[in-house]
Design an enzyme around this catalytic site. Structure first.
Site, short mmCIF file in Angstrom:
data_model
loop_
_atom_site.label_atom_id
_atom_site.label_comp_id
_atom_site.label_asym_id
_atom_site.label_seq_id
_atom_site.Cartn_x
_atom_site.Cartn_y
_atom_site.Cartn_z
N HIS A 1 14.67 10.11 -37.92
CA HIS A 1 14.95 11.14 -36.91
C HIS A 1 16.42 11.55 -36.92
CE1 HIS A 1 11.23 9.15 -35.44
NE2 HIS A 1 10.89 10.41 -35.26
N SER B 1 8.45 15.12 -33.33
CA SER B 1 9.59 14.40 -32.75
C SER B 1 10.94 15.01 -33.12
CB SER B 1 9.55 12.93 -33.20
OG SER B 1 9.51 12.84 -34.61
N ASP C 1 16.71 4.61 -37.52
CA ASP C 1 15.41 4.49 -38.18
C ASP C 1 15.34 5.23 -39.51
OD1 ASP C 1 15.22 7.14 -37.40
OD2 ASP C 1 13.60 6.82 -35.95
#
Length: 201
Positions: free
Chosen positions: A180, A30, A177
């Site tokens: 990321h 990601s 979060d």
């Protein structure tokens, strides 16, 4: 007639230039897939622009998938190598292995196998190192962090020891979060990679 000949020569030159373009393949998770952002804003897209701006004739293929692990990357790699025929493979994997508490020895084996497969197809390899947050415990973190240097030494690949240097845990550089990288971090990620990547071009 002369105009047609010149036109044909120009077309041949353009086709030759296009054919000469090499492929740079990014196999990641990601972080390289730019989760939470538009892919055009991610560090891989910035890399494509940097290459063009500096006159490097490379086509960047971003084969990164959010949530992918080293095992997933290893499984996908043979088909990617066959299809894209890259001159350079950038491997950015392992973060999800660590977050799931997978054995560092297995991560090392998977990354080494990826490097071996890429080099067997004539590609250079750049490995991007990942570090875990402190809540995973010192013993596991130490074993995990040793993996990337060990693979690079064993397989003679280039290495960025800590891909998220200046990003991980830094105020304003992470999304809500806390995992990321944010939009503001993408240029820094590119700068973390570029000095090691450039000599491989």
């Amino acid at each position: 007639m002369r105009a047609l000949l010149l036109s044909g020569c120009l077309a041949l030159v353009l086709l030759t230039q296009q054919a000469a373009a090499q492929t740079l393949l990014v196999v990641g998770d990601s972080i390289s897939a730019a989760l939470g952002l538009d892919t055009s804003q991610g560090w891989v897209a910035l890399l494509q622009k940097r290459l063009a701006d500096e006159g490097y004739d490379y086509r960047v293929v971003n084969a990164s998938i959010s949530g992918d692990t080293s095992a997933g990357g290893l499984a996908r790699l043979p088909a990617l190598l066959a299809e894209e025929k890259p001159a350079l493979v950038v491997i950015e994997l392992g973060g999800n292995d660590g977050l799931r508490g997978m054995a560092p020895a297995q991560l090392q084996q998977n990354l080494a196998s990826m490097a071996q497969k890429a080099r067997a197809e004539g590609a250079k390899v750049l490995l991007l190192g990942i570090q875990l947050p402190p809540n995973y415990g010192p013993r596991y973190i130490e074993a995990f962090s040793r993996v990337y240097g060990a693979v690079a030494a064993q397989e003679k690949t280039a290495l960025v020891p800590f891909f998220l240097e200046g990003v991980g845990g830094v105020q304003g550089m992470m999304q809500a979060d806390g995992i990321h990288p944010a939009l503001a971090a993408q240029p820094r990620l590119l700068e973390n990679v570029w000095p090691t990547l450039k000599p491989l071009l």
